[in-house]
Write a protein that holds these residues in place. Structure first.
Motif, PDB file in Angstrom:
ATOM      1  N   LEU A 577      82.881 118.773  -8.886  1.00  0.00           N
ATOM      2  CA  LEU A 577      82.921 117.456  -8.260  1.00  0.00           C
ATOM      3  C   LEU A 577      82.649 117.561  -6.764  1.00  0.00           C
ATOM      4  CD1 LEU A 577      86.112 116.088 -10.039  1.00  0.00           C
ATOM      5  CD2 LEU A 577      83.742 115.525 -10.588  1.00  0.00           C
ATOM      6  N   ILE A 611      88.550 108.352  -8.307  1.00  0.00           N
ATOM      7  CA  ILE A 611      87.737 109.063  -9.282  1.00  0.00           C
ATOM      8  C   ILE A 611      87.206 108.076 -10.306  1.00  0.00           C
ATOM      9  CG2 ILE A 611      89.804 109.651 -10.663  1.00  0.00           C
ATOM     10  CD1 ILE A 611      88.389 112.294 -11.399  1.00  0.00           C
ATOM     11  N   HIS A 612      85.992 108.271 -10.742  1.00  0.00           N
ATOM     12  CA  HIS A 612      85.396 107.371 -11.736  1.00  0.00           C
ATOM     13  C   HIS A 612      86.142 107.507 -13.060  1.00  0.00           C
ATOM     14  CE1 HIS A 612      82.462 105.598 -14.497  1.00  0.00           C
ATOM     15  NE2 HIS A 612      81.943 104.989 -13.429  1.00  0.00           N
ATOM     16  N   ASP A 615      84.916 110.313 -15.369  1.00  0.00           N
ATOM     17  CA  ASP A 615      85.345 111.652 -14.940  1.00  0.00           C
ATOM     18  C   ASP A 615      86.819 111.854 -15.225  1.00  0.00           C
ATOM     19  OD1 ASP A 615      82.917 112.709 -13.961  1.00  0.00           O
ATOM     20  OD2 ASP A 615      83.149 111.660 -12.057  1.00  0.00           O
ATOM     21  N   ARG A 618      87.404 112.531 -18.925  1.00  0.00           N
ATOM     22  CA  ARG A 618      86.988 113.890 -19.291  1.00  0.00           C
ATOM     23  C   ARG A 618      88.004 114.938 -18.856  1.00  0.00           C
ATOM     24  NH1 ARG A 618      84.258 117.186 -16.104  1.00  0.00           N
ATOM     25  NH2 ARG A 618      83.724 115.464 -14.691  1.00  0.00           N
ATOM     26  N   LEU A 619      88.685 114.669 -17.736  1.00  0.00           N
ATOM     27  CA  LEU A 619      89.635 115.643 -17.177  1.00  0.00           C
ATOM     28  C   LEU A 619      91.082 115.346 -17.577  1.00  0.00           C
ATOM     29  CD1 LEU A 619      88.105 115.774 -13.583  1.00  0.00           C
ATOM     30  CD2 LEU A 619      87.939 117.560 -15.327  1.00  0.00           C
ATOM     31  N   LEU A 648      79.779 108.795 -10.588  1.00  0.00           N
ATOM     32  CA  LEU A 648      80.143 109.890 -11.480  1.00  0.00           C
ATOM     33  C   LEU A 648      79.906 111.215 -10.770  1.00  0.00           C
ATOM     34  CD1 LEU A 648      78.711 108.764 -14.934  1.00  0.00           C
ATOM     35  CD2 LEU A 648      81.048 109.524 -14.507  1.00  0.00           C
ATOM     36  N   GLY A 649      80.858 112.122 -10.881  1.00  0.00           N
ATOM     37  CA  GLY A 649      80.709 113.431 -10.266  1.00  0.00           C
ATOM     38  C   GLY A 649      81.141 113.512  -8.821  1.00  0.00           C
ATOM     39  N   LYS A 690      87.354 120.996  -7.539  1.00  0.00           N
ATOM     40  CA  LYS A 690      87.711 120.760  -8.933  1.00  0.00           C
ATOM     41  C   LYS A 690      89.039 120.010  -8.955  1.00  0.00           C
ATOM     42  CE  LYS A 690      89.718 125.416  -9.592  1.00  0.00           C
ATOM     43  NZ  LYS A 690      89.619 126.652 -10.395  1.00  0.00           N
TER      44      LYS A 690
END
Length: 888
Positions: A577, A611-612, A615, A618-619, A648-649, A690
């Motif tokens: 990220l 944070i999106h 994302d 996913r985490l 994103l990212g 991260k």
């Protein structure tokens, strides 16, 4: 002092005028051209920052109170001894855009002219250095060619890397007014969807660090479409063909440009078409452009497009750099950066000779000094052995904050002059108490080159003194008193103005020689004025134009070929990220001033990681959950906030919070220090990181009268000043202590004295525990703990009860979070309008129930948005969310 006093705001580079009234109130100055009476939320809250309770009031030597003579003698002796033993380059100054021009001038003269080293740099290196370098490359000098009035008359305003709505709110309000009045078209180019986007006709969210590609593609489009053919600047400015060729290499086609930038080709094409066909175009840019390892190229890529179309130096046209600090430009004028001499002169032989003769300087520095990153690295390695830090807090604000703190600990001699204790003063050998805003006398220069007076309206408390006085006293003690015989800031300003005109004759655009003959009374009465102010000038104009004065009409102006370079450190599998850092609406720098004002803490009370949602999913990151954010340089723990406004990212963290307010400490501890090779400005917008979700076992709220953070707290915490005390939000990923250890911890956290009565409510089955510490019959502290946030009572009741009498029959109700009538409080939600205390839930309810259809309707119903106007973008956003059915 006779009131009212007209002065200027100490926050951003807009340079708003303020009136200090005889009744103690502060108001926007309707006569000041920068703000015309308007103030933002921070400016409107300045009166609440004038409490001297936490001020530095006396010099300190290694923690011991001392007198001025002893402290100044120690500084002068140590610096002199360091020069004798190790040479002048073993000494450094790190100064600040918070200084007045007169303070800056004396610091630069002392360091470069008499100590003999250019190792003086400023925290403006962190915000404006790339803009400076870009303007010098384009115009031969650090010239901002436009003015604020251009925003009012432009037909297209492109806002790049700037959340104007929060960072320069008064200018944003002018932009919004222009759109409403004349239909100005607005494009916002920013990786995040910010409050500024509420009035945008088009929002482009490019991938971090790709601005050069976007504007290279624009230049290539302008050249191909014939938009440059009639431009007056192109035939006169050198380097056009080379710049266009470089642009075509960086952006060979619309599709490839869009792919690199991560944008929709149709959106990019729309922006290019608007720019090509709109004569009156202004490009406003700020830290999102500057704070980059390619920041200077970004600046020049923007300027190239205006040079190519001749849209510069005329009403409603030109690049407009917005400075972050109130006197970043004043510092540039006097040579506050390590890479320049005073009065826009550099380190060429002729300029060195000219400045040395003017100052009659014994050993003027002959080469650039260490820039900010390198200066602190040199302190860490032992090459800099004496460092004086003035008006800034690098232990928190610099990238790689842990390394900077290690440098401050390793350097043999650290002097810090400041108004309040900070993490930097904590590491100093000598601390000098400085006069603060409202007590200082001098000038500042805003983003449109406008010089304004900052006048005192109250005496400094204790032994606090102006920075120019401290510097002059050190110069006198080191044997240079003859060159520093200043009776006050008017003397310094006259010398500064005279130097700007010395052997100038039109060689340098920065020339305020017409002000060099001001009397003391004339200086005191000086009205806001834009430079240049030359002795031979006729009628004054706000923009640069005409062959005698216009940079774009002279051989100095040139295009700069800008090749695309991605961020110095790119995301990869290990660090997937990209971290962006920036500001929030109501806070300033490291919160030494704004963090003490409960009203300014209400809008955004703790740091966060935006944070999106994709994302986050996913985490395994939940909204409001704790996350560990790691980079190659350090780790912080923050609360996550899911936001569709994030790319994103990419993730975002505000820059303000420090160890004094949050267990996470400064975000600078995880930010890298890769610097632009031209400007030396560090990359603060693209650090690979991260993010890992942290399981939270419990949540807590602590309300207490005492200010210090609870000791030994095994958890995440954030301290929020509130009326009458402090509120701590708590969250733990480890079990709380139990048994006697738990009892001791609770007592310690509450700050309970032996005389305190402890009122306890416990429900072990539900994991809910509540404690109140009462001394006599007054509430000293409350602690609430629960497994989930929903198990915590409203905070407002406890806050309102701090220090007040609590009847015995009301104590259980207090622990339940109810007022004396048994009604829960806290239904207003997060504060949106700090001026009138309007919360988000209140706002949504009013919009729905009263059928409010506009910001004006909200103002009539709730008063929100009718004072400083800083909340207007969020009010518009709330209306949009209600209409879309996405309101909370």
């Amino acid at each position: 002092m006779r009131l009212p006093v007209r002065t200027t705001c100490p926050y951003c580079g807009v340079g708003c005028g303020i009136v200090a009234n005889a009744d103690g109130t502060l108001a926007g100055d309707p006569q000041h051209p920068a703000n015309r009476g308007r103030l933002c939320s921070k400016g409107a809250g300045l009166g609440e920052t004038l409490d001297d309770a936490d001020r530095l009031l006396q010099p300190e030597i290694r923690g011991r109170k001392a007198g001025w003579d002893e402290a100044l003698d120690r500084v002068a002796e140590t610096v002199s001894r360091t020069i004798i033993r190790h040479g002048p380059d073993a000494v450094g100054f790190y100064v600040s855009g918070q200084l007045l021009t007169e303070d800056y001038y004396v610091a630069n003269k002392l360091m470069k002219g008499f100590i003999g080293s250019a190792n003086i740099d400023t925290n403006s290196r962190l915000c404006m250095a790339s803009s400076v370098a870009g303007h010098i490359r384009a115009f031969g000098e650090d010239i901002v060619p436009g003015c604020y009035d251009d925003i009012d008359v432009a037909d297209l305003v492109v806002v790049v890397g700037s959340n104007m709505a929060w960072c320069h709110p008064v200018l944003y309000q002018r932009l919004a007014a222009a759109k409403a009045a004349r239909g100005s078209r607005i494009v916002v180019i920013d990786p995040r969807r910010t409050a500024t986007c509420e009035i945008a006709d088009l929002h482009l969210a490019p991938r971090a660090g790709t601005d050069v590609v976007v504007f290279a593609g624009l230049l290539a489009h302008l050249a191909a479409s014939g938009a440059c053919d009639k431009a007056p600047a192109q035939p006169l400015a050198a380097g056009f063909d080379e710049a266009v060729e470089a642009a075509r290499e960086a952006a060979p086609s619309l599709a490839e440009t869009a792919s690199v930038a991560g944008l929709a080709p149709a959106d990019l094409a729309r922006f290019y078409a608007w720019f090509a066909t709109t004569e009156r175009t202004v490009t406003v840019f700020s830290q999102g452009v500057n704070q980059s390892s390619a920041g200077t190229d970004k600046v020049n890529a923007i300027i190239n497009c205006h040079l190519a179309t001749g849209r510069i130096g005329r009403p409603g046209m030109g690049p407009l750099s917005l400075t972050g600090q109130p006197n970043a430009m004043g510092g540039r004028e006097v040579g506050g950066l390590a890479s320049q001499l005073a009065a826009h002169m550099g380190f060429g032989a002729a300029d060195i000779d000219r400045v040395q003769r003017f100052w009659d300087a014994p050993r003027l520095a002959t080469r650039p000094g260490l820039k900010a990153i390198d200066l602190f690295d040199a302190a860490l390695t032992g090459n800099v052995k004496a460092l004086w830090i003035i008006g800034t807090n690098p232990a928190d604000s610099m990238p790689r904050a842990a390394r900077v703190r290690a440098a401050l600990q390793a350097c043999p001699f650290i002097v810090v002059s400041d108004c309040w204790p900070t993490d930097t003063t904590r590491l100093a050998d000598i601390v000098l108490p400085a006069a603060a805003w409202g007590e200082k006398d001098g000038t500042v220069t805003n983003s449109e080159r406008r010089i304004s007076r900052q006048r005192p309206f109250r005496p400094p408390p204790g032994a606090a003194r102006p920075d120019w006085w401290m510097l002059t006293e050190i110069a006198r003690r080191m044997g240079w008193g003859q060159a520093f015989r200043y009776r006050g800031p008017a003397d310094i300003f006259r010398e500064h103005a005279a130097l700007s005109a010395f052997e100038n004759a039109g060689r340098r655009v920065f020339d305020i020689g017409a002000l060099a003959q001001l009397s003391d009374a004339g200086y005191d009465q000086l009205q806001p004025v834009q430079w240049p102010v030359c002795i031979a000038d006729g009628p004054k104009e706000a923009r640069f134009r005409g062959r005698q004065r216009v940079p774009v009409d002279t051989a100095k102006a040139r295009f700069v070929a800008t090749a695309y370079r991605p961020p110095a450190q790119a995301a990869d599998e290990a660090w997937p990220l990209t971290l962006n850092t920036g500001r929030v609406r109501d806070q300033w720098h490291t919160m030494t001033r704004t963090g003490a004002v409960p009203r300014l803490m209400a809008h955004c009370s703790e740091p966060f990681l935006d944070i999106h949602p994709a994302d986050a999913g996913r985490l395994g990151v939940a909204d409001g959950g704790l996350v560990r954010v790691e980079s190659r340089f350090g780790t912080v723990v923050l609360r996550a906030r899911l936001s569709h406004g994030q790319r994103l990212g990419e993730v975002f963290v505000p820059m303000h919070w420090t160890d004094r307010y949050c267990s996470a400490g400064p975000v600078g501890r995880i930010v890298g220090a890769a610097a632009d090779p031209v400007s030396g400005q560090p990359e603060l917008k693209a650090t690979p990181v991260k993010v890992t979700a942290i399981a939270t076992l419990w949540r807590g709220v602590l309300v207490r009268r005492a200010a210090p953070a609870p000791p030994g707290m095994p958890c995440y915490w954030v301290r929020i000043p509130v009326a009458g005390g402090q509120l701590f939000e708590l969250a733990g990923s480890e079990p709380l202590p139990s048994g006697r250890s738990g009892e001791a911890w609770i007592s310690e956290v509450l700050g309970a004295s032996p005389a305190a009565e402890l009122v306890i409510y416990a429900d072990a089955r539900r994991g809910a525990f509540r404690y109140a510490s009462i001394v006599g019959d007054r509430l000293e502290a409350c602690l609430f703990i629960a497994r989930e946030p929903a198990g915590l009572p409203a905070r407002e009741v406890s806050i309102a009860a701090l220090g007040r009498r609590v009847a015995a029959e009301a104590r259980l109700a207090l622990l339940a979070g109810h007022d004396s009538a048994g009604s829960p409080d806290g239904e207003a939600g997060r504060t949106v309008c700090t001026c009138f205390g309007v919360g988000l839930r209140t706002l949504y309810r009013a919009i729905v129930e009263r059928r409010l259809a506009s910001v004006a309707d909200i103002g009539s119903a709730l008063q929100a948005g009718t004072n400083c106007g800083s909340c207007v973008p969020e009010l518009a956003g709330a209306l949009r969310h209600v209409k879309a059915g996405t309101a909370l």
